[in-house]
Each structure stands twice: as structure tokens, then as C-alpha cells.
Design a protein around this motif. Structure first.
Motif, PDB file in Angstrom:
ATOM      1  N   PHE A  88      38.120  49.795 -36.775  1.00 58.15           N
ATOM      2  CA  PHE A  88      40.207  49.524 -37.218  1.00 58.15           C
ATOM      3  C   PHE A  88      40.605  48.470 -36.129  1.00 58.15           C
ATOM      4  O   PHE A  88      40.205  48.446 -34.534  1.00 58.15           O
ATOM      5  CB  PHE A  88      39.726  50.732 -36.537  1.00 58.15           C
ATOM      6  N   SER A  89      41.642  48.296 -37.097  1.00 60.23           N
ATOM      7  CA  SER A  89      42.339  46.812 -35.496  1.00 60.23           C
ATOM      8  C   SER A  89      43.814  47.082 -35.397  1.00 60.23           C
ATOM      9  O   SER A  89      44.195  47.539 -36.446  1.00 60.23           O
ATOM     10  CB  SER A  89      41.776  45.438 -36.999  1.00 60.23           C
ATOM     11  N   TYR A  90      43.616  46.791 -34.259  1.00 58.48           N
ATOM     12  CA  TYR A  90      45.273  46.904 -34.266  1.00 58.48           C
ATOM     13  C   TYR A  90      45.588  45.920 -33.234  1.00 58.48           C
ATOM     14  O   TYR A  90      45.308  45.052 -32.290  1.00 58.48           O
ATOM     15  CB  TYR A  90      45.838  48.357 -34.302  1.00 58.48           C
ATOM     16  N   LEU A  91      47.194  45.541 -33.013  1.00 57.87           N
ATOM     17  CA  LEU A  91      47.971  44.669 -32.058  1.00 57.87           C
ATOM     18  C   LEU A  91      48.098  45.074 -30.211  1.00 57.87           C
ATOM     19  O   LEU A  91      48.300  46.129 -31.026  1.00 57.87           O
ATOM     20  CB  LEU A  91      48.505  43.741 -32.801  1.00 57.87           C
ATOM     21  N   SER A  92      47.553  44.470 -29.718  1.00 53.63           N
ATOM     22  CA  SER A  92      48.475  45.237 -28.484  1.00 53.63           C
ATOM     23  C   SER A  92      48.818  44.113 -27.634  1.00 53.63           C
ATOM     24  O   SER A  92      48.192  43.161 -27.677  1.00 53.63           O
ATOM     25  CB  SER A  92      46.796  45.537 -27.877  1.00 53.63           C
ATOM     26  N   LEU A  93      49.627  44.171 -26.884  1.00 52.02           N
ATOM     27  CA  LEU A  93      50.715  43.905 -25.930  1.00 52.02           C
ATOM     28  C   LEU A  93      50.106  44.704 -25.197  1.00 52.02           C
ATOM     29  O   LEU A  93      51.045  45.470 -25.203  1.00 52.02           O
ATOM     30  CB  LEU A  93      51.630  43.861 -26.673  1.00 52.02           C
ATOM     31  N   SER A  94      50.027  43.725 -23.718  1.00 55.39           N
ATOM     32  CA  SER A  94      49.945  44.131 -22.848  1.00 55.39           C
ATOM     33  C   SER A  94      50.097  43.574 -21.646  1.00 55.39           C
ATOM     34  O   SER A  94      50.168  42.373 -21.221  1.00 55.39           O
ATOM     35  CB  SER A  94      48.603  45.103 -22.479  1.00 55.39           C
ATOM     36  N   SER A  95      50.224  44.675 -20.586  1.00 55.78           N
ATOM     37  CA  SER A  95      50.454  43.759 -19.080  1.00 55.78           C
ATOM     38  C   SER A  95      49.633  44.663 -18.145  1.00 55.78           C
ATOM     39  O   SER A  95      49.484  45.669 -17.599  1.00 55.78           O
ATOM     40  CB  SER A  95      52.022  43.384 -18.247  1.00 55.78           C
ATOM     41  N   THR A  96      48.541  43.847 -17.825  1.00 53.63           N
ATOM     42  CA  THR A  96      47.378  43.861 -16.855  1.00 53.63           C
ATOM     43  C   THR A  96      47.529  43.862 -14.882  1.00 53.63           C
ATOM     44  O   THR A  96      48.203  42.081 -14.436  1.00 53.63           O
ATOM     45  CB  THR A  96      46.424  43.700 -16.914  1.00 53.63           C
ATOM     46  N   TYR A  97      47.656  44.327 -14.031  1.00 52.85           N
ATOM     47  CA  TYR A  97      47.416  44.386 -13.045  1.00 52.85           C
ATOM     48  C   TYR A  97      46.469  44.435 -12.138  1.00 52.85           C
ATOM     49  O   TYR A  97      46.395  45.654 -12.312  1.00 52.85           O
ATOM     50  CB  TYR A  97      49.091  45.359 -12.367  1.00 52.85           C
ATOM     51  N   PRO A  98      45.953  44.256 -10.932  1.00 56.46           N
ATOM     52  CA  PRO A  98      45.145  44.138  -9.779  1.00 56.46           C
ATOM     53  C   PRO A  98      45.649  45.476  -9.554  1.00 56.46           C
ATOM     54  O   PRO A  98      47.737  45.391  -8.678  1.00 56.46           O
ATOM     55  CB  PRO A  98      44.812  43.150  -9.617  1.00 56.46           C
ATOM     56  N   ILE A  99      44.788  46.574  -8.616  1.00 53.68           N
ATOM     57  CA  ILE A  99      44.879  47.446  -7.743  1.00 53.68           C
ATOM     58  C   ILE A  99      44.316  46.852  -6.208  1.00 53.68           C
ATOM     59  O   ILE A  99      43.265  46.481  -6.273  1.00 53.68           O
ATOM     60  CB  ILE A  99      44.989  48.539  -8.199  1.00 53.68           C
ATOM     61  N   MET A 100      45.121  46.556  -5.416  1.00 55.02           N
ATOM     62  CA  MET A 100      44.786  45.692  -4.451  1.00 55.02           C
ATOM     63  C   MET A 100      44.121  47.117  -3.207  1.00 55.02           C
ATOM     64  O   MET A 100      45.389  47.214  -2.576  1.00 55.02           O
ATOM     65  CB  MET A 100      45.062  44.445  -4.320  1.00 55.02           C
ATOM     66  N   GLU A 101      43.192  46.629  -2.631  1.00 52.46           N
ATOM     67  CA  GLU A 101      43.138  47.251  -1.206  1.00 52.46           C
ATOM     68  C   GLU A 101      42.189  45.908  -0.188  1.00 52.46           C
ATOM     69  O   GLU A 101      41.323  45.273  -0.391  1.00 52.46           O
ATOM     70  CB  GLU A 101      41.550  48.346  -1.156  1.00 52.46           C
ATOM     71  N   GLN A 102      42.315  45.690   1.103  1.00 46.49           N
ATOM     72  CA  GLN A 102      42.218  44.829   1.984  1.00 46.49           C
ATOM     73  C   GLN A 102      42.104  43.639   0.698  1.00 46.49           C
ATOM     74  O   GLN A 102      40.832  42.819   1.413  1.00 46.49           O
ATOM     75  CB  GLN A 102      41.418  45.140   2.368  1.00 46.49           C
TER      76      GLN A 102
END
Length: 162
Positions: A88-102
Motif C-alpha cells: 500500500f503506497s501513499y504520499l506523506s508530507l511532514s515536518s520533523t523536529y528533534p526533542i532535545m535534552e542537554q
């Protein structure tokens, strides 16, 4: 990710995925939980897998989540054609952010929209009433966020109304 970016992402995208530092899903809220049926997983199985486990064409080298975990830098408006293990195939548009600790990346949060062909939408509609795919059975929900920041409370209230 600052509060303004968080608010913008909530407005622009339909899905939220949060992973730990190994890329394992620890929270998700998908606008269309029926995609899990198409992937061939129950919500619980999806919850206990890495983001690359469920796609033919996704690896640690091509995954936006893994890139963000490795670099600690966000990836904005990343477009990707995803193909599940069963084709099954689909298009994904995303914005990805890091979760930072120290100054260390301890996880990632990805906001995304999924786009389907019309024949796929008709197929997914078959699962709308399936009890298993109406709740995502995650450990954490919006109600679990704790904050004293008025702006963050406002954004969480807005997310709950969606």
C-alpha cells in the motif's frame, strides 16, 4: 521547537508521531487510524515498532525521523512516497523536529499529512467503523501533557477540540 512552531504544526498537519531516541513510537495520533489496517498492524503493534519497521522503502538512511535523531536538526515540509510492507503506497508530507535534552537528541516529533489516490480512499472507508481502529491505545494522550504556560495550555485545548 518553540511554541510558535508547535502551534503552526498543529494547524498545518493532521498526524502527530513521537519517538524515543531509537526511533520507536511512544505516541501517535493519526487523523486516519485506518491506515494501520492497511499497513497490517493493530494499534498496539504499531506502537511497539520503529518508524522503519512498517515500510518497504524506509530505512534509517531515508527516514526523516532517523535523520533528525542523528543530526538534532529539524526537517521541514519533507515529501515522501511511503510503501507499506504489503504494498500500500501513499504520499506523506511532514515536518520533523528533534526533542532535545542537554544538547542531545532524545526523541523526535513528526507532524504529517497523508495523501491517497481516490481508489485507496474508497478502500480505507471500509474500516471506518472497525472498533479496533477507532482508538490508538497509546500510553500518552494530550491529557497527559502538563504545563503551567498559558500559551501551551491554549494550544493543547485547541488540539483537543480537533
Amino acid at each position: 521547537m518553540d511554541l510558535q512552531q508547535f502551534a503552526q504544526a498543529l494547524n498545518e498537519f493532521d498526524n502527530v508521531l513521537i519517538t524515543d531516541d531509537k526511533g520507536c513510537t511512544i505516541f501517535y495520533d493519526l487523523a486516519d487510524l485506518n491506515i494501520l489496517m492497511e499497513i497490517g498492524l493493530t494499534p498496539d503493534e504499531f506502537f511497539h515498532s520503529t518508524v522503519t519497521d512498517n515500510y518497504q522503502n524506509l530505512s534509517p538512511e531515508t527516514s526523516s525521523v532517523f535523520k533528525v535523531l542523528q543530526t538534532g536538526q529539524p526537517i521541514l515540509y519533507y515529501e515522501q512516497q511511503l510503501t507499506t510492507l504489503n504494498g500500500f503506497s501513499y504520499l506523506s508530507l511532514s515536518s520533523t523536529y528533534p526533542i532535545m535534552e542537554q544538547d542531545k537528541s532524545v526523541g523526535a516529533i513528526e507532524f504529517s499529512k497523508h495523501f491517497y489516490e481516490s481508489k485507496q480512499i474508497k478502500y480505507l472507508d471500509n474500516f471506518l467503523g472497525h472498533k479496533l481502529y477507532r482508538d490508538n491505545y497509546t500510553t500518552y494522550r494530550l491529557e497527559d501533557f502538563i504545563t503551567t504556560n498559558a500559551d501551551m495550555k491554549e494550544q493543547l485545548d485547541k488540539a483537543r477540540r480537533m
